[in-house]
Design an enzyme around this catalytic site. Structure first.
Site, PDB file in Angstrom:
ATOM      1  N   ASP A   1       0.679  -1.386  -0.384  1.00  0.00           N
ATOM      2  CA  ASP A   1      -0.689   0.134  -0.287  1.00  0.00           C
ATOM      3  C   ASP A   1       0.821   1.220   0.119  1.00  0.00           C
ATOM      4  O   ASP A   1       2.107   1.253   0.020  1.00  0.00           O
ATOM      5  CB  ASP A   1      -1.021  -0.261   1.137  1.00  0.00           C
ATOM      6  CG  ASP A   1      -1.494   1.337   1.134  1.00  0.00           C
ATOM      7  OD1 ASP A   1      -2.191   1.527   0.423  1.00  0.00           O
ATOM      8  OD2 ASP A   1      -2.199   1.608   2.292  1.00  0.00           O
TER       9      ASP A   1
ATOM     10  N   ASP B   1      -0.328   4.815   0.720  1.00  0.00           N
ATOM     11  CA  ASP B   1       0.062   6.012   2.048  1.00  0.00           C
ATOM     12  C   ASP B   1      -0.482   5.356   3.477  1.00  0.00           C
ATOM     13  O   ASP B   1      -1.060   4.197   4.101  1.00  0.00           O
ATOM     14  CB  ASP B   1      -1.527   6.711   2.093  1.00  0.00           C
ATOM     15  CG  ASP B   1      -1.985   7.682   1.010  1.00  0.00           C
ATOM     16  OD1 ASP B   1      -2.450   8.173   0.381  1.00  0.00           O
ATOM     17  OD2 ASP B   1      -1.130   6.979  -0.704  1.00  0.00           O
TER      18      ASP B   1
END
Length: 410
Positions: free
Chosen positions: A202, A204
């Site tokens: 991922d 963020d």
């Protein structure tokens, strides 16, 4: 053949003392002169002190007294302590049979490791029917006055057996982690654990500290409203697709010049640079699969050796955001689909994939990956993921892969 004879022909030799080059060569040379068979051998070093165990089988008809006398003489010359322990054949056979039991690896990692932490974890493994066979330190040696906010410590325990209640054991480990500020990873030690090929992240709050949409919202003057929706989504309280639609709608009319300004102030997570450079050097394929935005994922590719970026695309008309996201939207299910697609493209099993993320929308890809890691995640995600890192940086992933600091090129 009598048990007394078997006890004489199988011996466990325990050697300890100050280490120096050549000890193993000299002692093995003595055994070699008598045609001794080595059934098992293990050596450990703690603060320049040697602990060496050798399980041997004496040749039939040999004079064990002569072997042991010469071995003791040489060990005394090297200033080593030696203890001989006869091993009955039935006990040896039980040990051999024990190797057929399932093998597991338990990894302890944090800013430091204490005796209290090890004691609690060892008690849990024993209570659930597991036996500790080996303990090795994966982290570098720690200075006495190390900054506890910057250091890292890691031990890897090799276990045998079958846990009687895996869910209860995991719950106990999670409780210890929260109480004692340490991460505990429990994995089956199999072929796939040693042959991972793809690592997906991922973006963020995983590769970078920030939630980009929150940064954009501050620029648009709607920071509080967007942050509230973001937090609820990360906690799993609302559907990711719905939360994304609501948040992006609040950005309608934002000048695209803001995107570059926000990108320049993004900061990499602790350990991200070291992890990605190490993975690249070792030939792993790496990817970002993010519910964030592709503009920022592509910016990360200028900072980190990332092979692939999949992220949402903001719709732009006349240099301004329209408040819409282009299809297909990358939500949790889409993330899992992309992981499968990348694995198929590489011709690898999903068991050879590592996935790392922090939010509820990462759980589908964490669930299908061979090693799914919740990184500094919310409690719901930590409880749902099989593994978690919450105490140190992103390069802690290397420890869960079994790498030690001495092997790492960075």
């Amino acid at each position: 053949m009598s048990d007394s004879h078997n006890a004489r022909e199988i011996l466990l030799i325990n050697i300890s003392g100050s280490d120096r080059p050549g000890i193993t060569a000299v002692l093995m040379g003595i055994l070699a002169e008598y045609g001794v068979r080595v059934l098992d051998i293990s050596q450990a070093m703690v603060h320049e002190n040697l602990a060496l165990g050798i399980l041997i089988k004496l040749p039939e008809g040999s004079q064990s007294a002569s072997v042991l006398k010469d071995f003791l003489f040489e060990a005394h010359h090297l200033d080593l302590r030696v203890r001989f322990q006869p091993v009955p054949s039935d006990e040896y056979q039980q040990w051999v049979t024990g190797q057929r039991q399932p093998a597991y690896v338990l990894t302890l990692l944090g800013r430091r490791v204490t005796a209290a932490q090890i004691a609690r974890i060892a008690a849990v493994t024993t209570d659930h029917g597991l036996n500790i066979e080996d303990i090795v330190r994966l982290s570098a040696r720690s200075p006495l006055h190390e900054d506890l906010n910057a250091g890292r410590a890691c031990l890897e325990l090799s276990l045998r057996g079958e846990p009687d209640d895996p869910d209860a054991m995991k719950a106990q480990f999670l409780s210890i982690s929260q109480e004692m500020d340490i991460d505990i990873s429990f994995q089956q030690d199999n072929f796939y654990r040693r042959n991972r090929r793809l690592v997906v992240f991922d973006m963020d709050s995983t590769l970078i500290h920030e939630e980009v949409i929150d940064e954009l919202a501050r620029e648009a003057g709607v920071g509080e409203a967007v942050a509230e929706i973001t937090a609820a989504a990360m906690r799993g309280e609302i559907d990711f697709r719905e939360s994304l639609t609501r948040r992006v709608a609040l950005l309608e009319g934002l000048d695209t010049a803001v995107l570059s300004r926000v990108a320049q102030r993004l900061t990499l997570t602790e350990g991200a640079d070291r992890l990605l450079k190490t993975l690249k050097l070792l030939g792993y394929r790496t990817a970002v699969i993010s519910g964030g935005f592709d503009f920022f994922g592509e910016h990360l590719q200028t900072l980190l050796p990332l092979d692939v970026v999949h992220a949402n695309r903001l719709e732009i008309v006349d240099g301004r955001l329209t408040g819409q996201v282009r299809e297909p939207v990358i939500d949790g299910e889409r993330k899992a689909e992309l992981v499968r697609s990348l694995a198929d493209e590489m011709g690898i099993d999903l068991a050879q994939v590592i996935a790392v993320g922090d939010g509820a929308n990462d759980l589908p890809m964490l669930g299908i990956a061979g090693l799914g890691i919740a990184f500094h995640a919310k409690p719901l995600v930590q409880r749902s993921a099989r593994q978690a890192i919450s105490t140190i940086g992103l390069d802690g992933v290397l420890y869960l892969m079994g790498m030690n600091d001495a092997e790492s090129p960075h």
